[in-house]
Structures are given as structure tokens and as C-alpha cells.
Design a protein around this motif. Structure first.
Motif, short mmCIF file in Angstrom:
data_model
loop_
_atom_site.label_atom_id
_atom_site.label_comp_id
_atom_site.label_asym_id
_atom_site.label_seq_id
_atom_site.Cartn_x
_atom_site.Cartn_y
_atom_site.Cartn_z
N VAL A 277 0.81 -1.07 -0.04
CA VAL A 277 -0.11 0.00 0.23
C VAL A 277 0.96 1.36 0.04
CG1 VAL A 277 -1.60 1.31 1.23
CG2 VAL A 277 -1.93 -1.31 1.29
N LEU A 278 1.87 1.44 0.70
CA LEU A 278 2.86 2.51 1.05
C LEU A 278 3.61 2.71 -0.40
CD1 LEU A 278 4.33 2.03 4.71
CD2 LEU A 278 2.69 3.16 3.88
N ASP A 279 3.79 1.62 -1.22
CA ASP A 279 4.54 1.60 -2.41
C ASP A 279 3.83 2.19 -3.53
OD1 ASP A 279 6.62 0.59 -0.93
OD2 ASP A 279 6.52 -1.49 -1.75
N THR A 280 2.38 2.24 -3.42
CA THR A 280 1.69 2.83 -4.57
C THR A 280 2.08 4.43 -4.72
OG1 THR A 280 -0.24 3.32 -3.33
CG2 THR A 280 -0.12 0.98 -4.34
N SER A 281 1.76 4.59 -5.99
CA SER A 281 1.92 6.12 -6.09
C SER A 281 0.99 7.08 -5.74
CB SER A 281 2.06 6.33 -7.85
OG SER A 281 0.85 5.94 -8.61
N ALA B 94 10.55 -1.24 -5.69
CA ALA B 94 9.14 -0.68 -6.02
C ALA B 94 9.26 0.42 -7.09
CB ALA B 94 8.56 -0.54 -4.99
N PRO B 95 8.74 0.42 -8.44
CA PRO B 95 8.57 1.67 -9.01
C PRO B 95 7.43 2.47 -8.67
CG PRO B 95 7.68 -0.22 -10.22
CD PRO B 95 8.19 -0.55 -8.73
N ALA C 84 -1.84 -4.91 -5.80
CA ALA C 84 -1.42 -6.37 -6.21
C ALA C 84 -0.15 -6.28 -6.67
CB ALA C 84 -2.36 -7.02 -7.08
N VAL C 85 0.15 -5.20 -7.75
CA VAL C 85 1.45 -5.10 -8.66
C VAL C 85 2.54 -4.98 -7.39
CG1 VAL C 85 2.92 -3.63 -10.20
CG2 VAL C 85 0.50 -4.48 -10.45
N TRP D 197 2.07 -2.15 -15.17
CA TRP D 197 2.27 -3.57 -15.40
C TRP D 197 0.65 -3.83 -15.04
CZ3 TRP D 197 6.98 -6.35 -13.11
CH2 TRP D 197 8.02 -5.87 -13.92
N ALA D 198 0.39 -5.17 -15.53
CA ALA D 198 -0.94 -5.78 -15.32
C ALA D 198 -1.17 -6.24 -13.97
CB ALA D 198 -1.24 -6.79 -16.32
#
Length: 590
Positions: free
Chosen positions: A424-428, A460-461, A448-449, A466-467
Motif C-alpha cells: 500500500v505504501l509503495d503505490t504512487s 518498487a517503481p 497487487a502489482v 504492469w498488469a
């Protein structure tokens, strides 16, 4: 100052209270159930007293048992922590009548906020902004449904005496109303002994922003700034931060002033939290929690204050140590709740022996833990193991510190949610502070990605194109709040038996050509309602039974048409994982 303090809670909050009180020179005792005989809080306390049963009703909720222990030991104060009896006005009054100080607000203040409907009326009188809804005493189903239609869907059904995320349902359409109402009433009756509900307009993109308030017995009241607690699942918070990102200063000031008005209007004393929904530049009163909150460490980190120490000093009759002008905020703090639970899509509570637990360490980290290696997670209580809190000068730095700490956390023997929280923290979206209470549902693909990358060890980008992971769905959207759903799909013997199935599905197959199936318990818990009987025909989506485990209600539903052959459990039965609950024959059996 208090001389003898009895702490009537468990886990990380009991440990925190004991350490702070002992640092102030207070003699401390704790209570414990048989399941918690060797728990960390029992070792930290100067004395520990056994309670009779494991179930909360027989232990941490048993008022007479606790009052007897307090009297025998000579306690001059009782600290309830949070949960259990912390917001029970009858208990607070009984403590006061016994000549013991309740570390918290008075019984009248707790009662005023304990009824969500009464609280709404009081806050409206105090000039606190309110959402449109129905808060009346009449509870006729037709009247409530008409009120929902008048407010306009979606609406939120809420237990009048609720708290901690229990007794809540979002209703999106008229066709869902009756079933949702029945579920809220049932859950509210079981948890709070009161099945009354209220309803209000549900804001689909709202943020959950709350104000920490503190008052003493000398008519002083201040706020300690705000927290954002929008990242939630089933209305239970997972990630909290302070301050709330992106708020205009005039909004912060207005919310703080409204929260102080709310507290002073009911003669409040001690720590409390006034919760608001915020959307489109406007904020609306949600509820007031008349206790310390799980997320109080983030407030402590940005203010440099010890809220438990403040509680004990106020309970000892002292005035607040600071005035409003003295309470500055510095930097940023983010907290993640570490729960014992399985991964997506179901997030089942996980019980059993913790074979190893290594909490991360660092100057920017704080760990509030109630468990250690060798402890056992029980089915009788909630699933929180502890909290990781990261603080830094900026939000971006605090996020990065917490993300790395979650990756370093090591727990074996049970499942836990650290990887999910890190994802969760890694999402943009999270990094950009695009927060609201539906965040997890809206960004489930991106999470999920990030989760896949995190588990593979890849950098983590922050939400690439990505799907998403195939088949990954949170399964708990806004239309199905709080009550966990297990969708059951029958398997047939022979070639079809290897077909893909949902998580926690039906298990066991008969001989070739037979379609008899066995529904087994997906986790330990108590059967609280059975919807079907032997001989009944059921259709896909129909509820079969409801289990309660670790403070959550879990509804098992059919995802295929079938006929119930036998029911192997009764209401109030305690069941274990894989215990046979039902047998049935699918309607389209070969």
C-alpha cells in the motif's frame, strides 16, 4: 499522583500503559485470561491477577470480577486502555462508585457519546457540522428504509452503540437494505447488547480525519492536531498518519476548534478523539471516541508528548501541562497496524504459535508490541500483534522509513499483513496522498502489482503500468463492508475436481460421479447464525451461515446452486479449522 494502577487490557496497549506508569513510580497490576497466562503484559506488571475464562465476556469484560480484584489489591485507579470496557459508561460509574479513579472521562461523558444518535444531537446543538441522516429512536424497518430513500443511496447503517468498526454496513441500493439492516442489528446486539441503528449519507470519496483532544478537571481543553486514518478495510484502520496531508491551515484550525467545542459541550476530561469525514473542502462530525486511540503514537511523534502520562496526570487531578499555544507540531509520522491474518483476497485472522518474531530497529522507528517469539495468537481476541511507527521531517521520508521497516519485519508460525501494508505504501496513489476510505478498493490492482514486486524482492517503481496479479481481488468492496464473504463453489469428483476454486472453498470429494460436498470451517470461531437447514435448496450468493472470530463476523455464501444434505453445527458452537459444518449436493451434479 496515582499510587496503585490496575490495567485491564492486553497486548501492546497494556504494555505501553504499564511502562509509562512504572516510569512515574506507580505500582502496577495487570489481569490476564488463561489464554494470556504468559503474555508480555503479565511479565511487565508488578502483579498479575488471573481471570476466570478465555472468552472476553468471561475475562476482560467481566466487570464484577475486575472490580473485586481492584478492591482486594487496593487499586486507587483503573486504566481500561482501548477496546473492552474503555467506553462502557456503566463500568466507569461502577469504578467511581467503588471509590476508584477511572482513567478516562466521567461516566456521563461516555454515555453522551456512547449513543451515536444522542451524540449527533449533542454535536448539532454545539454547532459541529453534521451529515444528513436519521438519528431517531423509532426503529421500524419501513421507516428506516424510507429514511434511506430520502437521504439517497449510498447510505451507511451504523449501530447506535457501536465502535471499533463493528455494526457497520454500506447500503448501495434498496434491494440490499433489509439484509444489511438485519446484519447490523444482529452484530450490534451481540457486541453491545443494543440493536438500534442510525443511518447517514455515505460519502464515496471521503477522508477520515480525526482530532486528538485532551481536557482536565479544571475546565481546560486543547487539541493536539489531526490525524488521517483513511486507509481502512471493513471500517477498521490499517495505516494512520499525522498530520493529515493536503489540508488548508484554516481547515485544520476549524476542525480543531470544532473538536474542542465537542469535548467541552459534554464536560469532558482526559484523552478523546473527535472523528470527522472530510470531502471537497468540507468536514462533518462522525463520532467521538471517549478513550485513547490505537493510532495515538503518531500524535505523540509530531508533538513530542506522552499521552498516557497526560492521562495519568489528569486522573491524578493535575491540570494540563500545556496550553493550546504551546502545542506545536513537527515533522511527520506514519503508523502501520501489524495484524495476524492471511493475505488477499480474504484476510482471514491467523491463529497459532509465533515461532519467531523480530521487530525492526532504527532511530526513526518506534515499535509498540504486545507479542514476542513463543507467544500464541488466540481466537478469542483481535488480531493485532503490534504497531510500527516511522517519523521523519517529511512525509516522503516517513513513508520510506516505514516501507523499509515492514520489509525487515520477521514473523514465522502465523500469517501477517506486513507485505500488504508495505505494498500500500509503495503505490504512487498513497505517495501522492490521494487518500479516501475506499482507497484499498480503488487501488487494489496497483497494490497487487506492488505486492508482487515486494515479495519478489524487486525495487518498487511505485505503481507502474504492469498488469495486476491475475485473480487478485480484495473481495471486500465498499458494498460489503465489514462482514467478510467466503464464496463457496462445489467441486465434483473425477476430472472436474481439479477445476479452479475460490479461496476457502468447499473441500472433500466423494467417489467418481458423486457430487456430495463438505463445507468445512475456514478458521476457528463461533457459529452465530445458520441460515439454512437440511433439505433446503440454495442459490448462488445465498448466505449459508455466519461465524464470529477475532472480533469479526464472517459470512459464508454459496456461489453455486445446491441442495443442503446435512448441517453438522449449531448456533453458539465453537468450531476449529476444517471442522465439518455442512454437506450438500450441487444442483448441476453429473
Amino acid at each position: 499522583m496515582i499510587k496503585r494502577l490496575l490495567v485491564i487490557n492486553r497486548g501492546e496497549i497494556a504494555c505501553r500503559i504499564l511502562r509509562t506508569a512504572q516510569a512515574l513510580g506507580i505500582d502496577c497490576a495487570a489481569v490476564y485470561s488463561p489464554a494470556d497466562r504468559n503474555a508480555l503484559h503479565t511479565l511487565l506488571a508488578d502483579r498479575a491477577f488471573a481471570l476466570r475464562g478465555n472468552a472476553a465476556s468471561d475475562s476482560y469484560l467481566d466487570q464484577q470480577q475486575i472490580l473485586a480484584i481492584a478492591a482486594d489489591w487496593g487499586a486507587d485507579a483503573i486504566h481500561p486502555g482501548y477496546g473492552f470496557l474503555s467506553e462502557n459508561s456503566d463500568f466507569a460509574r461502577a469504578v467511581e462508585n467503588a471509590g476508584i479513579r477511572f482513567v478516562g472521562p466521567g461516566a456521563d461523558a461516555i454515555a453522551a457519546m456512547g449513543s451515536k444518535a444522542r451524540a449527533k444531537q449533542l454535536m448539532a446543538e454545539a454547532g459541529v457540522p453534521m451529515l444528513p441522516g436519521y438519528h431517531g429512536d423509532a426503529q421500524d424497518v419501513t421507516l428506516l428504509r424510507e429514511a434511506a430513500q430520502k437521504v439517497g443511496y449510498p447510505v451507511l447503517l451504523k449501530a447506535v452503540s457501536g465502535g471499533g468498526g463493528r455494526g457497520l454496513r454500506v447500503v448501495n441500493a434498496d434491494a440490499e437494505f433489509d439484509e444489511a439492516l438485519a446484519a447490523v442489528q444482529r452484530e450490534s446486539q451481540a457486541a453491545f447488547g443494543d440493536q438500534r441503528v442510525l443511518l447517514e449519507k455515505y460519502l464515496t470519496q471521503a477522508r477520515h480525519v480525526e482530532i486528538q483532544v485532551f481536557a482536565d478537571d479544571h475546565d481546560n481543553c486543547v487539541h493536539l492536531h489531526e490525524r488521517d486514518c483513511s486507509v481502512q478495510r471493513r471500517h477498521q484502520k490499517l495505516i494512520e498518519e499525522a498530520p493529515a496531508p493536503g489540508l488548508a491551515e484554516h481547515t485544520r484550525e476549524a476542525m480543531g476548534a470544532a473538536a474542542v467545542r465537542a469535548a467541552t459541550s459534554i464536560g469532558y476530561s482526559g484523552a478523546g478523539t473527535v472523528e470527522f469525514l472530510y470531502q471537497g473542502g468540507e468536514f462533518y462530525f462522525l463520532e467521538m471516541n471517549t478513550r485513547l486511540q490505537v493510532e495515538h503514537p503518531v500524535t505523540e511523534c509530531i508533538t513530542g508528548l506522552d499521552l498516557v502520562e497526560w492521562q495519568l496526570r489528569v486522573a491524578s487531578g493535575e491540570t494540563l501541562p500545556l496550553t493550546q499555544a504551546d502545542i506545536a507540531r513537527r515533522g511527520w509520522a506514519i503508523e502501520a497496524r501489524i495484524n495476524a491474518e492471511s493475505g488477499a483476497p480474504d484476510f482471514l485472522p491467523s491463529t497459532g504459535l509465533i515461532t519467531a518474531l523480530v521487530w525492526p530497529q532504527g532511530e526513526a522507528l518506534r515499535v509498540d508490541a504486545g507479542f514476542r517469539s513463543g507467544d500464541r495468537v488466540s481466537v478469542f481476541y483481535d488480531s493485532m500483534l503490534g504497531k510500527l511507527i516511522a517519523s521523519a521531517p517529511t512525509r516522503a521520508e516517513a513513508i520510506e522509513e516505514l516501507s523499509q521497516a515492514l520489509a525487515q519485519l520477521r514473523i514465522t508460525g502465523i500469517s501477517h499483513n506486513a507485505d500488504f501494508l508495505g505494498a500500500v505504501l509503495d503505490t504512487s496513489a498513497f505517495r501522492a496522498a490521494e487518500l479516501h476510505t475506499g482507497f484499498l478498493t480503488q487501488h487494489e490492482d496497483a497494490i497487487a502489482v506492488a505486492l508482487r514486486r515486494r515479495r519478489s524482492g524487486a525495487a518498487a517503481p511505485h505503481d507502474s503500468g504492469w498488469a495486476a496479479l491475475a485473480g487478485w481481488r480484495q473481495n471486500q468492496g465498499q458494498s460489503n463492508t465489514f462482514s467478510q464473504q467466503y464464496h463457496l463453489r462445489p467441486l465434483y469428483a473425477g476430472a472436474a475436481a481439479s477445476a479452479a476454486t475460490d479461496i476457502n472453498t468447499l473441500t472433500g470429494t466423494g467417489a467418481q460421479g458423486q457430487a456430495q460436498q463438505a463445507l468445512k470451517a475456514p478458521l476457528p470461531g463461533r457459529i452465530i447464525k445458520i441460515h439454512v437447514a437440511a433439505g433446503d435448496s440454495v442459490v448462488a450468493g445465498q448466505p449459508l451461515l455466519v461465524m464470529e472470530a477475532m472480533k469479526m463476523e464472517h459470512t459464508l455464501k454459496a456461489s453455486a446452486d445446491a441442495s443442503i444434505e446435512a448441517v453438522h453445527c449449531d448456533t453458539d458452537d465453537m468450531v476449529q479449522p476444517d471442522q465439518l459444518l455442512m454437506a450438500f449436493v450441487a444442483s448441476d451434479a453429473p
